[in-house]
Scaffold this motif. Structure first.
Motif, PDB file in Angstrom:
ATOM      1  N   ILE A 298       4.649  18.968  34.112  1.00  0.00           N
ATOM      2  CA  ILE A 298       3.287  19.214  33.641  1.00  0.00           C
ATOM      3  C   ILE A 298       2.405  17.994  33.904  1.00  0.00           C
ATOM      4  O   ILE A 298       2.831  16.857  33.703  1.00  0.00           O
ATOM      5  N   LEU A 299       1.207  18.268  34.364  1.00  0.00           N
ATOM      6  CA  LEU A 299       0.215  17.202  34.509  1.00  0.00           C
ATOM      7  C   LEU A 299      -0.722  17.261  33.304  1.00  0.00           C
ATOM      8  O   LEU A 299      -1.289  18.311  32.999  1.00  0.00           O
ATOM      9  N   LEU A 300      -0.825  16.119  32.607  1.00  0.00           N
ATOM     10  CA  LEU A 300      -1.766  16.070  31.486  1.00  0.00           C
ATOM     11  C   LEU A 300      -3.073  15.438  31.968  1.00  0.00           C
ATOM     12  O   LEU A 300      -3.075  14.321  32.472  1.00  0.00           O
ATOM     13  N   TYR A 301      -4.165  16.159  31.795  1.00  0.00           N
ATOM     14  CA  TYR A 301      -5.428  15.682  32.343  1.00  0.00           C
ATOM     15  C   TYR A 301      -5.925  14.423  31.657  1.00  0.00           C
ATOM     16  O   TYR A 301      -6.624  13.622  32.251  1.00  0.00           O
ATOM     17  N   GLN A 302      -5.588  14.248  30.391  1.00  0.00           N
ATOM     18  CA  GLN A 302      -6.045  13.021  29.729  1.00  0.00           C
ATOM     19  C   GLN A 302      -4.958  11.965  29.648  1.00  0.00           C
ATOM     20  O   GLN A 302      -5.028  11.049  28.843  1.00  0.00           O
ATOM     21  N   GLY A 303      -3.947  12.103  30.493  1.00  0.00           N
ATOM     22  CA  GLY A 303      -2.923  11.075  30.540  1.00  0.00           C
ATOM     23  C   GLY A 303      -1.937  11.181  29.400  1.00  0.00           C
ATOM     24  O   GLY A 303      -2.031  12.054  28.526  1.00  0.00           O
ATOM     25  N   THR A 304      -0.945  10.282  29.424  1.00  0.00           N
ATOM     26  CA  THR A 304       0.145  10.376  28.462  1.00  0.00           C
ATOM     27  C   THR A 304       0.176   9.182  27.508  1.00  0.00           C
ATOM     28  O   THR A 304       1.091   9.049  26.712  1.00  0.00           O
ATOM     29  N   TYR A 305      -0.809   8.309  27.640  1.00  0.00           N
ATOM     30  CA  TYR A 305      -0.784   7.100  26.818  1.00  0.00           C
ATOM     31  C   TYR A 305      -0.803   7.456  25.326  1.00  0.00           C
ATOM     32  O   TYR A 305      -1.527   8.349  24.897  1.00  0.00           O
ATOM     33  N   GLU A 306       0.041   6.748  24.571  1.00  0.00           N
ATOM     34  CA  GLU A 306       0.125   6.955  23.128  1.00  0.00           C
ATOM     35  C   GLU A 306       0.584   8.353  22.754  1.00  0.00           C
ATOM     36  O   GLU A 306       0.113   8.944  21.784  1.00  0.00           O
ATOM     37  N   THR A 307       1.489   8.897  23.568  1.00  0.00           N
ATOM     38  CA  THR A 307       2.106  10.145  23.129  1.00  0.00           C
ATOM     39  C   THR A 307       3.541   9.810  22.714  1.00  0.00           C
ATOM     40  O   THR A 307       4.172   8.922  23.300  1.00  0.00           O
ATOM     41  N   GLU A 308       4.012  10.520  21.766  1.00  0.00           N
ATOM     42  CA  GLU A 308       5.341  10.242  21.215  1.00  0.00           C
ATOM     43  C   GLU A 308       6.276  11.354  21.678  1.00  0.00           C
ATOM     44  O   GLU A 308       6.008  12.524  21.429  1.00  0.00           O
ATOM     45  N   ARG A 309       7.347  10.966  22.361  1.00  0.00           N
ATOM     46  CA  ARG A 309       8.198  11.936  23.039  1.00  0.00           C
ATOM     47  C   ARG A 309       8.576  13.138  22.159  1.00  0.00           C
ATOM     48  O   ARG A 309       8.424  14.281  22.568  1.00  0.00           O
ATOM     49  N   ASP A 310       9.053  12.858  20.976  1.00  0.00           N
ATOM     50  CA  ASP A 310       9.584  13.952  20.168  1.00  0.00           C
ATOM     51  C   ASP A 310       8.511  14.681  19.365  1.00  0.00           C
ATOM     52  O   ASP A 310       8.767  15.719  18.786  1.00  0.00           O
ATOM     53  N   GLU A 311       7.293  14.103  19.362  1.00  0.00           N
ATOM     54  CA  GLU A 311       6.235  14.700  18.552  1.00  0.00           C
ATOM     55  C   GLU A 311       5.328  15.632  19.362  1.00  0.00           C
ATOM     56  O   GLU A 311       4.555  16.392  18.797  1.00  0.00           O
ATOM     57  N   ILE A 312       5.380  15.494  20.674  1.00  0.00           N
ATOM     58  CA  ILE A 312       4.473  16.292  21.511  1.00  0.00           C
ATOM     59  C   ILE A 312       4.745  17.783  21.301  1.00  0.00           C
ATOM     60  O   ILE A 312       5.879  18.231  21.394  1.00  0.00           O
ATOM     61  N   GLU A 313       3.697  18.499  21.003  1.00  0.00           N
ATOM     62  CA  GLU A 313       3.857  19.936  20.849  1.00  0.00           C
ATOM     63  C   GLU A 313       3.076  20.615  21.976  1.00  0.00           C
ATOM     64  O   GLU A 313       1.856  20.480  22.055  1.00  0.00           O
ATOM     65  N   THR A 314       3.796  21.251  22.870  1.00  0.00           N
ATOM     66  CA  THR A 314       3.147  21.847  24.037  1.00  0.00           C
ATOM     67  C   THR A 314       2.938  23.338  23.800  1.00  0.00           C
ATOM     68  O   THR A 314       3.879  24.059  23.495  1.00  0.00           O
ATOM     69  N   GLU A 315       1.696  23.749  23.951  1.00  0.00           N
ATOM     70  CA  GLU A 315       1.376  25.152  23.729  1.00  0.00           C
ATOM     71  C   GLU A 315       0.975  25.780  25.063  1.00  0.00           C
ATOM     72  O   GLU A 315      -0.070  25.447  25.631  1.00  0.00           O
ATOM     73  N   PHE A 316       1.829  26.639  25.601  1.00  0.00           N
ATOM     74  CA  PHE A 316       1.556  27.289  26.882  1.00  0.00           C
ATOM     75  C   PHE A 316       0.710  28.534  26.638  1.00  0.00           C
ATOM     76  O   PHE A 316       1.010  29.331  25.758  1.00  0.00           O
ATOM     77  N   TYR A 317      -0.345  28.690  27.451  1.00  0.00           N
ATOM     78  CA  TYR A 317      -1.317  29.755  27.201  1.00  0.00           C
ATOM     79  C   TYR A 317      -1.006  31.069  27.918  1.00  0.00           C
ATOM     80  O   TYR A 317      -1.698  32.062  27.732  1.00  0.00           O
ATOM     81  N   GLY A 318       0.016  31.066  28.769  1.00  0.00           N
ATOM     82  CA  GLY A 318       0.366  32.323  29.441  1.00  0.00           C
ATOM     83  C   GLY A 318      -0.644  32.753  30.493  1.00  0.00           C
ATOM     84  O   GLY A 318      -0.686  33.908  30.897  1.00  0.00           O
ATOM     85  N   ARG A 319      -1.508  31.837  30.945  1.00  0.00           N
ATOM     86  CA  ARG A 319      -2.469  32.168  32.007  1.00  0.00           C
ATOM     87  C   ARG A 319      -2.863  30.874  32.703  1.00  0.00           C
ATOM     88  O   ARG A 319      -2.579  29.779  32.210  1.00  0.00           O
ATOM     89  N   THR A 320      -3.513  31.005  33.842  1.00  0.00           N
ATOM     90  CA  THR A 320      -3.984  29.796  34.514  1.00  0.00           C
ATOM     91  C   THR A 320      -5.265  29.318  33.841  1.00  0.00           C
ATOM     92  O   THR A 320      -5.815  30.001  32.978  1.00  0.00           O
ATOM     93  N   MET A 321      -5.740  28.154  34.292  1.00  0.00           N
ATOM     94  CA  MET A 321      -6.935  27.600  33.668  1.00  0.00           C
ATOM     95  C   MET A 321      -8.159  28.428  34.047  1.00  0.00           C
ATOM     96  O   MET A 321      -8.365  28.755  35.204  1.00  0.00           O
ATOM     97  N   GLN A 322      -8.937  28.741  33.042  1.00  0.00           N
ATOM     98  CA  GLN A 322     -10.101  29.572  33.301  1.00  0.00           C
ATOM     99  C   GLN A 322     -11.350  28.904  32.763  1.00  0.00           C
ATOM    100  O   GLN A 322     -11.295  28.077  31.867  1.00  0.00           O
ATOM    101  N   LEU A 323     -12.439  29.299  33.336  1.00  0.00           N
ATOM    102  CA  LEU A 323     -13.714  28.775  32.899  1.00  0.00           C
ATOM    103  C   LEU A 323     -14.611  29.963  32.536  1.00  0.00           C
ATOM    104  O   LEU A 323     -14.731  30.908  33.310  1.00  0.00           O
TER     105      LEU A 323
END
Lengths: 464, 600
Positions: free
Chosen positions: A55-80
């Motif tokens: 996964i690419l995080l658009y705002q970077g990974t700085y100050e993320t905690e490995r076990d605390e990250i909660e990833t929520e998948f939206y089931g669709r591509t990025m939309q505008l």
């Protein structure tokens, strides 16, 4: 599609995270990472290998905690979400408002990656745009639906030139029957440049026609990959669904490419030239090729792109690959700039590929093609004589060479160096003829005798 | 996850434009498989134990792990039969017009499956009158013909692998491409129906009886090509040039004006608007050799730069296979590929996804081999089957070297396999000298063949004229170095004359406007006579100069202007006007001579 939420990741590396033990994830899926006591971050699935989701995080990974990250998948591509109410608004690269006004709510939404236009559905661009700048209008005519980059170097007045185009260009019919909007994608812009453009839009009274997607130099590089896609998705909606003539300004594509390199290195792709990924050509094409005109729509997307050539090097992969995709280029020249010529357009290196079908009888004026050919040819010869004169001195040149050299001087002095003045196509053509009248008729091999008779002014009427 | 799905063929990883799958019923290299519920089209490109890597011809967004894979048992194949001409396809031969009808939008959506050839259209089939029941039919034998367009009568030939006795053949009538037109009994006593169309795997060259040496030139109507660096029918040429040097315009010119029977134009990873330009422009133009609409002999394959990269890789093979199909019917086929660099980049991209070891600039080690394979499919051949047929394929391929540097891998490797090299020069292009083919770096490997042809065709002066013009340009090049140091004034008169003549050659002969109604195509006869007139002027002027005539008088002669403009001023239909020019040069020279007492 149901959302899937996973807690914890297995790897954090640069802007990438890897989530394991999750199934049913789509390639390219949009996701949000929820963090404790921090705003959530957005991301996209780049690759899936068995149980590993990269996964690419658009705002970077700085100050993320490995076990605390909660990833929520939206089931669709990025939309505008797209809507005409976006006009006049400012967004970040994720489409979130930056102007303190509410989010855009609309029934219409688009995948930001777009889909290629079917070549059989394209309309070949033919309607010229009068920019009021002689070197563009006469020598490198801009056509509605064209994609044209400005190759510039650090410190050259490219923003001023874009400003002048925005101020002067007649993109729509002047009777106001057509709708017009500017979509501005700011990619890695410095605050100064950003403020310049905002002021420009305010001054020219176009602010209420501009949609701005802003990614400043201090913003995340990964997010920068989205900026042009957001801008173009909006532009496509306005042009092809809502019949607007859209001018898309992207600035600066060099910053975009550098972000692309950064992410590709993080993904460990095999680099090609100068460390840029091998797929940069395809990636740039997926941006530039979204300009154009299509059937069953009254609108158009015209694209002007700022491109700062690293170290003024036109063979650098960024200008090089761009030149292979765009329909020409306007090159700014440092030596002309140093001599105080504005706009310092390198006429010989610049090119508009769509010019041939957009000028001449029925478009601009029937003498335009020949006139511009002749100006090109004589100016090119004049420049040769200038380099000759640098070696042997002006006085040693023969009569013909001297005439050509002073033509080239005059051409730069009055034709190129027009300053901030607006010249109509007619005025620019007249000026071209006045310049040609300085040459003996034997030099005029590209213009027919008929044209000379009709358009060449006598010495008395001459503007010069 | 249900048990059955676990057992069926399914995706195990997704990356870039490739997916990996396992549990396939068969693992065959090159097999076409449908990927995911949307049935995206893919091709197996690597097999490692139970994992097959599939390159997918469409964007992968939305695919999931465990999505199904559907085998087809077929390799990537071209459909060959009536309906190819005047059509435009994408890189895997889906007709773009049909895609438009299906999507009802200006955009190419994913997962569209459509046949290359229209299954409903009826073609008027005429059986081969020489065929009798019981006769042996071999691959390549003519079964009949279909008048496909004004220009082309498509020969219906038995597919190359066929061998058997003819049981029945249909009468003259209207048939679709899939209706049987003949039935044969093969040696194993099984019957096989022959149809107007057949399929052929694109990555395998179609068989032929024998390769033959090339013989006659491909007339392109472009002076610098026809006179200086000619190419033969069946020959290969590369056109390398940085952006803005006029590659695409030159490719368009070749496809428009060449005297080939069939033209296949592959837009491989290039601009969408350029394909639209061809689509709009060609139907309006007339083939100068047959006077039929150009589109009637043209097939377009468009895989523009933002269409999927894997399909770009396939488009080159698709094009050459269709070219071979027409070659086998006995046609001269011109294939123009714009640009092979984009194809090579597609190879590089896919190779990178396979994590293969890169060699130069990230390109895979097999780049040279793939290029060789492609160019070797050109040539002049005797086709299989009866009646006796000779066919040719020309390949003219644009190369887009990174940074305009001809030493980069694609240009360097291409140079190994092509015989003609039209090197485009940015300094010429910058001053709008088009075609910007540099006359010092370019070469043609077919000069001897064409010299022979010229002798037989009454163009015996061709070799001599060419050499004389070359010599002048060569001398001019040397003199220019001196001029750059001391100016032209200091040169002796005869050398100043060389500069003048070289200028006439460059402006009046080598420059050719693609957009001028007259100059766009220049007939061979006019080309020859233009050279003749320039040389006439040169020889006369030389005598005057030797007799002491100052160069300034020659510079200001009207003949100079006439010579520079005859390319546009003399209409191609009325070459008689060239006689007048000849007379005028004579009279002007004589006048000058008599006025100043010089003997001409």
């Amino acid at each position: 599609m149901a959302r899937i939420t996973v807690k914890g990741v297995s790897e954090i590396k640069g802007p990438l995270i890897v989530v394991e033990g999750v199934s049913g994830i789509q390639m390219g899926e949009y996701l949000v990472v929820n963090l404790e006591n921090q705003p959530s971050r957005k991301g996209r699935v780049l690759a899936i290998e068995e149980e590993k989701v990269i996964i690419l995080l658009y705002q970077g990974t700085y100050e993320t905690e490995r076990d605390e990250i909660e990833t929520e998948f939206y089931g669709r591509t990025m939309q505008l979400f797209v809507s005409e109410t976006m006009i006049g608004r400012i967004f970040n690269s994720l489409g979130e408002p930056l102007d303190g006004l509410p989010n855009i709510y609309s029934d219409d939404y688009r995948d930001v990656n777009g889909t290629p236009i079917n070549p059989t559905s394209r309309i070949y661009p033919k309607n010229y745009i009068e920019t009021g700048i002689s070197t563009i209008d006469i020598m490198n005519t801009l056509v509605r639906g064209q994609k044209l980059p400005i190759f510039t170097g650090a410190g050259l007045p490219n923003n001023q030139l874009i400003g002048q185009i925005v101020r002067q260009a007649k993109i729509t019919e002047q009777d106001g029957s057509e709708k017009f909007a500017i979509v501005f994608g700011a990619m890695g812009l410095t605050m100064d440049d950003y403020i310049y453009f905002q002021r420009l839009f305010k001054e020219t009274g176009t602010l209420n026609k501009v949609i701005m997607f802003s990614n400043l130099a201090s913003d995340s590089a990964a997010e920068r990959l989205l900026t042009p896609r957001m801008a173009l998705t909006t532009a496509e909606y306005l042009a092809f669904d809502k019949d607007y003539h859209v001018l898309v300004i992207l600035s600066d594509i060099t910053n975009y490419c550098q972000a692309l390199r950064e992410i590709s290195v993080a993904l460990e792709t095999v680099p090609s030239r100068k460390g840029f990924p091998g797929y940069m050509y395809s990636d740039l094409a997926s941006i530039y090729e979204r300009a154009g005109i299509v059937e069953d729509s009254e609108g158009s997307i015209t694209m002007i792109v700022n491109l700062t050539m690293p170290n003024d090097d036109i063979t650098h992969p960024i200008p090089d690959l761009t030149g292979y995709i765009t329909e020409g280029q306007i090159i700014l020249d440092r030596s002309m700039h140093n001599r105080g010529i504005y706009p310092p357009i390198d006429v010989l290196g610049s090119l508009s590929r769509l010019m041939k079908d957009g000028i001449g009888e029925g478009f601009t004026r029937k003498d335009h093609p020949s006139l511009s050919d002749q100006l090109y040819a004589s100016y090119a010869e004049g420049l040769d004589k200038r380099s000759l004169a640098e070696v042997i001195g002006r006085k040693e040149l023969n009569r013909r060479d001297q005439v050509l050299l002073s033509f080239a001087d005059k051409f730069e002095e009055v034709f190129v160096n027009q300053g901030n003045e607006h010249k109509t196509i007619e005025q620019s053509l007249e000026l071209g003829w006045s310049l040609l009248s300085q040459l003996p008729e034997t030099e005029l091999t590209k213009v027919s005798e008929d044209l000379i008779k009709t358009f060449m002014k006598s010495k008395e009427e001459n503007m010069l | 996850m249900s048990k059955t799905l676990e057992e069926g063929a399914r995706i195990v990883s997704i990356k870039g434009s490739t997916v990996q799958a396992k549990n396939l019923s068969s693992y065959r290299m090159g097999e076409i498989t449908f990927v995911g519920e949307e049935r995206l089209i893919g091709e197996i490109i690597a097999i490692e134990r139970e994992i097959a890597t599939i390159q997918v011809y469409e964007p992968l967004e939305g695919l999931r792990i465990n999505d199904p894979i559907y085998p087809t048992g077929k390799s990537l194949s071209a459909e060959l039969g009536p309906g190819l001409l005047a059509n435009i396809f994408d890189g895997i031969q889906r007709p773009l017009e049909t895609i438009k009808d299906i999507t009802k939008s200006a955009f190419i959506e994913r997962g569209i499956q459509t046949n290359a050839l229209d299954r409903n259209k009826k073609w008027s089939f005429v059986p081969n009158p020489d065929l009798k029941q019981g006769e042996i039919i071999r691959g390549g034998d003519q079964i009949g013909s279909v008048k496909e367009t004004e220009s082309i009568e498509t020969m219906i030939i038995a597919p190359p692998y066929i061998h058997g006795h003819l049981l029945e053949i249909q009468d003259k009538g209207e048939y679709t491409v899939t209706e049987p037109i003949a039935v044969i009994k093969k040696q194993d006593n099984r019957k096989e129906e022959l149809k107007l169309m057949h399929e052929w795997p694109v990555r395998i060259a179609r068989p032929f009886l024998r390769k033959m040496p090339v013989q006659e030139p491909l007339i392109t109507g472009q002076r610098i090509i026809d006179m200086f660096f000619p190419i033969t029918k069946g020959g290969t040429a590369a056109i390398p040039g940085g952006f803005g040097t006029g590659k695409t315009v030159l490719m368009h010119q070749l496809s428009k004006w060449s005297n080939a029977d069939v033209v296949i134009y592959i837009g491989c990873g290039e601009r969408g608007n350029e394909m639209t330009d061809v689509l709009i422009g060609f139907p309006k133009l007339m083939d100068p050799h047959t006077k039929n609409p150009l589109m009637a002999r043209t097939i377009l394959i468009a895989n523009v730069s933002n269409m999927p990269v894997a399909a770009r890789e396939a488009s080159i093979y698709m094009g050459i296979t269709i070219a071979e199909y027409f070659r086998d019917q006995g046609f001269n086929v011109l294939l123009t590929a714009d640009s092979t660099s984009r194809w090579a980049e597609a190879l590089r991209e896919i190779s990178g996804q396979l994590e293969e070891m890169p060699v130069e600039e990230g390109y895979p080690a097999y780049l040279g081999a793939r290029l060789a394979n492609f160019y070797e499919r050109a040539g002049r051949i005797i086709a299989l089957g009866s009646p006796y047929r000779e066919g040719t394929i020309n390949i003219t391929a644009a190369v887009s070297p990174a940074g305009g540097d001809f030493s980069e891998p694609v240009t360097a490797n291409t140079k190994r396999f092509v015989k003609t090299f039209w090197g485009l020069d940015p300094t010429l292009a910058n001053r709008k000298h088009f075609p910007s083919i540099n006359w010092f770096t370019s070469y043609s490997g077919y000069i001897e063949v064409i010299e022979e042809w010229a002798l037989e065709s009454g163009l015996e002066d061709w070799g001599r004229y060419r050499q004389e013009l070359f010599t002048i340009l060569q001398k001019d090049n040397e003199l220019q170095h001196i001029v750059e140091l001391i100016g032209s004034k200091a040169l002796p008169a005869d050398e100043q004359l060389i500069l003048l003549i070289a200028d006439i050659i460059k402006t009046g002969f080598l420059q050719q406007s693609a957009f001028h109604p007259v100059d766009s195509f220049c007939p061979i006869e006019k080309q020859m006579r233009m050279m003749k007139h320039i040389l006439l002027f040169y020889n006369r002027a030389n005598i005057l100069i030797k007799n002491g005539c100052p160069i300034s008088l020659l510079n200001s002669l009207k003949s100079v202007q006439i010579l520079k403009r005859m390319k546009e001023d003399v209409p191609n239909e009325n070459l008689m006007q060239l006689n007048k020019i000849e007379d005028y040069i004579h009279s002007e020279m004589e006048e000058l001579g008599s006025k100043y007492g010089y003997r001409v």
